[in-house]
Design a protein around this motif. Structure first.
Motif, PDB file in Angstrom:
ATOM      1  N   ASP A  67     -13.823 -31.404 -19.175  1.00 32.99           N
ATOM      2  CA  ASP A  67     -12.824 -32.054 -20.028  1.00 32.99           C
ATOM      3  C   ASP A  67     -11.446 -31.815 -19.418  1.00 32.99           C
ATOM      4  O   ASP A  67     -11.091 -30.677 -19.101  1.00 32.99           O
ATOM      5  CB  ASP A  67     -12.899 -31.464 -21.438  1.00 32.99           C
ATOM      6  N   THR A  69      -8.698 -31.587 -20.631  1.00 35.83           N
ATOM      7  CA  THR A  69      -7.828 -30.675 -21.379  1.00 35.83           C
ATOM      8  C   THR A  69      -8.294 -29.226 -21.270  1.00 35.83           C
ATOM      9  O   THR A  69      -7.715 -28.344 -21.907  1.00 35.83           O
ATOM     10  CB  THR A  69      -7.751 -31.076 -22.862  1.00 35.83           C
ATOM     11  N   MET A  97      -6.035 -41.266 -23.020  1.00 34.11           N
ATOM     12  CA  MET A  97      -6.479 -41.354 -24.411  1.00 34.11           C
ATOM     13  C   MET A  97      -5.500 -42.236 -25.169  1.00 34.11           C
ATOM     14  O   MET A  97      -4.287 -42.042 -25.087  1.00 34.11           O
ATOM     15  CB  MET A  97      -6.523 -39.951 -25.033  1.00 34.11           C
ATOM     16  N   GLY A  99      -5.451 -42.960 -28.695  1.00 38.00           N
ATOM     17  CA  GLY A  99      -5.033 -42.499 -30.012  1.00 38.00           C
ATOM     18  C   GLY A  99      -4.986 -43.670 -30.984  1.00 38.00           C
ATOM     19  O   GLY A  99      -5.136 -44.834 -30.611  1.00 38.00           O
ATOM     20  N   ASP A 110      -2.695 -33.353 -35.189  1.00 39.16           N
ATOM     21  CA  ASP A 110      -3.692 -32.959 -34.184  1.00 39.16           C
ATOM     22  C   ASP A 110      -3.932 -34.080 -33.181  1.00 39.16           C
ATOM     23  O   ASP A 110      -4.110 -33.821 -31.983  1.00 39.16           O
ATOM     24  CB  ASP A 110      -5.016 -32.576 -34.856  1.00 39.16           C
ATOM     25  N   GLU A 111      -3.943 -35.319 -33.653  1.00 34.41           N
ATOM     26  CA  GLU A 111      -4.178 -36.446 -32.747  1.00 34.41           C
ATOM     27  C   GLU A 111      -2.978 -36.644 -31.822  1.00 34.41           C
ATOM     28  O   GLU A 111      -3.135 -36.929 -30.639  1.00 34.41           O
ATOM     29  CB  GLU A 111      -4.464 -37.721 -33.536  1.00 34.41           C
ATOM     30  N   ASP A 113      -1.006 -34.319 -30.751  1.00 30.26           N
ATOM     31  CA  ASP A 113      -1.123 -33.256 -29.747  1.00 30.26           C
ATOM     32  C   ASP A 113      -2.189 -33.595 -28.704  1.00 30.26           C
ATOM     33  O   ASP A 113      -1.995 -33.357 -27.504  1.00 30.26           O
ATOM     34  CB  ASP A 113      -1.469 -31.923 -30.421  1.00 30.26           C
ATOM     35  N   ASP A 114      -3.312 -34.156 -29.158  1.00 35.03           N
ATOM     36  CA  ASP A 114      -4.403 -34.475 -28.232  1.00 35.03           C
ATOM     37  C   ASP A 114      -3.989 -35.553 -27.229  1.00 35.03           C
ATOM     38  O   ASP A 114      -4.301 -35.452 -26.035  1.00 35.03           O
ATOM     39  CB  ASP A 114      -5.638 -34.952 -29.008  1.00 35.03           C
ATOM     40  N   VAL A 115      -3.303 -36.590 -27.702  1.00 35.11           N
ATOM     41  CA  VAL A 115      -2.872 -37.669 -26.804  1.00 35.11           C
ATOM     42  C   VAL A 115      -1.892 -37.135 -25.757  1.00 35.11           C
ATOM     43  O   VAL A 115      -2.009 -37.440 -24.571  1.00 35.11           O
ATOM     44  CB  VAL A 115      -2.248 -38.830 -27.609  1.00 35.11           C
ATOM     45  N   LYS A 117      -1.659 -34.113 -24.762  1.00 36.62           N
ATOM     46  CA  LYS A 117      -2.382 -33.170 -23.907  1.00 36.62           C
ATOM     47  C   LYS A 117      -3.139 -33.891 -22.791  1.00 36.62           C
ATOM     48  O   LYS A 117      -3.102 -33.484 -21.625  1.00 36.62           O
ATOM     49  CB  LYS A 117      -3.355 -32.344 -24.760  1.00 36.62           C
ATOM     50  N   VAL A 118      -3.824 -34.977 -23.154  1.00 41.09           N
ATOM     51  CA  VAL A 118      -4.619 -35.718 -22.168  1.00 41.09           C
ATOM     52  C   VAL A 118      -3.730 -36.494 -21.201  1.00 41.09           C
ATOM     53  O   VAL A 118      -3.911 -36.441 -19.978  1.00 41.09           O
ATOM     54  CB  VAL A 118      -5.591 -36.690 -22.876  1.00 41.09           C
ATOM     55  N   SER A 163       3.668 -40.470 -24.497  1.00 45.26           N
ATOM     56  CA  SER A 163       2.985 -39.730 -23.421  1.00 45.26           C
ATOM     57  C   SER A 163       3.162 -40.414 -22.077  1.00 45.26           C
ATOM     58  O   SER A 163       3.348 -39.756 -21.047  1.00 45.26           O
ATOM     59  CB  SER A 163       1.495 -39.567 -23.742  1.00 45.26           C
TER      60      SER A 163
END
Length: 237
Positions: A67, A69, A97, A99, A110-111, A113-115, A117-118, A163
């Motif tokens: 992954d 991340t 990603m 999102g 959380d989403e 942050d995930d976008v 991050k990727v 991002s």
């Protein structure tokens, strides 16, 4: 394609998001052009299918299923490349990603942050780990995949747009830092391309009306060639 006209013959290339879409097409094209491809993605089965396709065209690959991340895994990737090749010629930061496309105030933390991050932090971590290896190449090349929304605001694209804007600034800053070296860094905006992310973003669109990932690989080859002199550019396809 004979050895003498393989434009990336003997080069070592990392491609992220290599299991499908643009990443897969670029990885296969690089292998056809003579590069040894280090294919990175989460899905082992899809990477194995890519490996079979690369072998079928006479190319070679190393599969790196993880992954993007998993930042310690990126560091281990750098260590493994150093141990085997002592250098890296090409980095393609493609994994992304989308999102949820929603008003910015509705985006779940959380989403968001995930976008980020990727699409952004993972690419910085790749540069952090692979920069010394790119410098060891006679012509290190870093290529990052961006989007129109990275420089043209579009309502509801929130985290993805932010991002990509950050990615573009990161790449251009790195390009300036590398001006006096042999490393060159550029960005590609593929535009409307037939990918899973495009289908997710434009569910009503007929995929046949947009270009295929295979049709845009030439730009990635041009920017990866040792003779490429472009640096800090954004190529719009």
């Amino acid at each position: 394609m004979t050895t003498q006209n393989k434009r990336l013959d003997g080069r070592v290339a990392v491609v992220t998001g290599a299991s499908r879409g643009i990443g897969r097409a670029v990885a296969l094209r690089y292998a056809q052009e003579g590069a040894h491809v280090i294919a990175c993605a989460r899905t082992t089965g899809a990477l194995e299918e890519l490996d079979d396709a690369i072998a079928a065209v006479g190319g070679s690959a190393t599969l790196a299923p993880f992954d993007i991340t998993d930042f310690p895994a990126i560091d281990r990737l750098g260590e493994a490349i150093h141990g085997r090749w002592k250098k890296l010629d090409i980095l393609v930061g493609n994994a992304g990603m989308l999102g949820t496309l929603t008003p910015m105030g509705h985006m779940k933390p959380d989403e968001w942050d995930d976008v980020l991050k990727v699409n952004l932090t993972a690419n910085w971590r790749l540069l952090r780990s692979l920069d010394p290896l790119l410098r060891q190449s006679d012509a290190g090349r870093a290529i990052f995949v961006t989007s129109t929304v990275g420089h043209q605001p579009r309502a509801f694209w929130s985290a993805y747009a932010v991002s990509k804007a950050g990615l573009e600034m990161m790449a251009r800053t790195y390009a300036q830092e590398m001006e006096k070296s042999t490393v060159r860094t550029n960005l590609i905006n593929p535009g409307a391309t037939r990918t899973t992310m495009r289908i997710e973003a434009m569910p009503g669109e007929d995929p046949k009306t947009v270009k295929s990932p295979e049709s845009i690989t030439e730009a990635f080859v041009e920017l990866a060639e040792p003779t490429c002199t472009r640096n800090g550019d954004l190529i719009e396809l």
